[in-house]
Design a protein around this motif. Structure first.
Motif, PDB file in Angstrom:
ATOM      1  N   LYS A 163       6.471 -16.253  14.913  1.00 39.22           N
ATOM      2  CA  LYS A 163       5.897 -16.290  13.541  1.00 39.22           C
ATOM      3  C   LYS A 163       6.900 -16.925  12.578  1.00 39.22           C
ATOM      4  O   LYS A 163       6.529 -17.776  11.759  1.00 39.22           O
ATOM      5  N   ASN A 207      10.723   1.192   5.886  1.00 34.12           N
ATOM      6  CA  ASN A 207      10.639   0.489   7.172  1.00 34.12           C
ATOM      7  C   ASN A 207      11.964   0.587   7.901  1.00 34.12           C
ATOM      8  O   ASN A 207      13.013   0.700   7.279  1.00 34.12           O
ATOM      9  N   GLN A 222       6.948   2.854   0.741  1.00 29.11           N
ATOM     10  CA  GLN A 222       6.973   2.680   2.196  1.00 29.11           C
ATOM     11  C   GLN A 222       8.385   2.412   2.646  1.00 29.11           C
ATOM     12  O   GLN A 222       9.083   1.600   2.027  1.00 29.11           O
ATOM     13  N   GLU A 279       1.405 -11.987   3.032  1.00 24.50           N
ATOM     14  CA  GLU A 279       2.737 -12.319   3.564  1.00 24.50           C
ATOM     15  C   GLU A 279       2.963 -13.828   3.557  1.00 24.50           C
ATOM     16  O   GLU A 279       2.064 -14.601   3.916  1.00 24.50           O
TER      17      GLU A 279
END
Ligand SMILES: Cc1cn([C@H]2C[C@H](O)[C@@H](COP(=O)(O)OP(=O)(O)O[C@H]3O[C@H](C)C(=O)[C@H](O)[C@H]3O)O2)c(=O)[nH]c1=O
Length: 183
Positions: free
Chosen positions: A165, A48, A46, A141
Motif C-alpha cells: 500500500k 493504536n 483511539q 486515508e
C-alpha cells in the motif's frame, strides 16, 4: 513534562518527568490536565499499537478532514526515526519535514497536529504506540510515498521494508495536484 518547540506550529516534542527508585522507574505517559495546561487540547479517541522489525518504514500517512487526526506518538520498546510533514496549505512551514528520534530509553514523544503526513522508520525492532484525535476512517486515508524526491527524507535505514500500500502512495507533487493545493 518538558515540552520542546519545533518551529512547526502545534508540533511539539515531549519529555516526561521520570521518577526512578530501586525498583525501576515511573512516569505519567499521558495526563489530560498537564496537556491542557501546556495548551494542548485534544480529545484522543483511539489508541493504536504496531510492531515493526528493524528497517521498516511506515507512512507517510494522513487522514483528510473531517477525519484528520492529531497523533501523540511514542515507542514502548526500541527506537524509531519519526517524520512529520506539514501539509497544512496555510502554514508557514507547509511542505517542510520534521524528523526526531523517538527512543524507549528516554521515553520521549511527539505531538503531531492534524494536517501533517506522518511516518517512521524502525532503527531497531520497535513497538510504536500512539493516541489519535479521530477514529480510523479508511476512505479518507491518503499520504505521500516515503522516497518522494521533493521531500527527500533520509529515513536512516538502508533498503527499507515498505508495505504494498505504501509503495504506491502519491508523490508530493501528485498529492498537491490531486487535492488542488497551490504551492
Ligand atoms: C491505521 C489503522 C489501520 N488499521 C488496519 C488496516 C490494515 O488492515 C492494518 C494495517 O494498517 P496500515 O498498514 O495502514 O498500518 P500502518 O502502516 O502502521 O499505518 C499507520 O502508520 C503511520 C505511521 C501512521 O501515522 C498512521 O497512523 C497509520 O496509517 O490495520 C485499523 O484497523 N485501524 C487503524 O487505525
Amino acid at each position: 513534562m518538558i515540552i520542546k518547540e519545533t518551529g512547526f506550529e502545534g508540533l511539539v516534542e515531549m519529555y516526561p518527568k521520570i521518577i526512578e527508585d530501586e525498583r525501576g522507574f515511573f512516569f505519567e505517559a499521558y495526563n489530560e490536565e498537564a496537556f491542557r495546561k501546556a495548551g494542548i487540547q485534544y480529545d484522543f479517541v483511539q489508541d493504536n499499537q504496531s510492531f515493526s522489525i528493524k528497517g521498516v518504514v511506515r507512512g507517510l500517512h494522513m487522514q483528510l478532514a473531517p477525519f484528520s487526526q492529531a497523533k501523540f506518538v511514542k515507542v514502548m520498546t526500541g527506537k524509531v526515526c519519526d517524520v512529520a510533514v506539514d501539509m497544512r496549505p496555510a502554514s508557514k512551514t507547509f511542505g517542510k519535514v520534521y524528523k526526531c528520534i523517538l527512543d524507549s530509553k528516554i521515553n520521549n514523544a511527539l505531538l503531531v497536529p492534524e494536517g501533517f503526513a506522518h511516518g517512521f522508520s524502525a532503527l531497531e525492532d520497535a513497538v510504536f504506540y500512539y493516541k489519535c484525535s479521530n477514529f480510523y476512517h479508511k476512505p479518507s486515508e491518503t499520504g505521500i510515498i516515503w522516497n518522494d524526491k521533493t521531500l527527500n527524507i533520509d529515513w536512516e535505514v538502508e533498503n527499507p521494508i515498505v508495505s504494498e500500500k505504501d509503495a504506491i502512495l502519491p508523490t508530493f507533487e501528485e498529492f498537491l495536484e490531486k487535492y488542488e493545493i497551490a504551492y
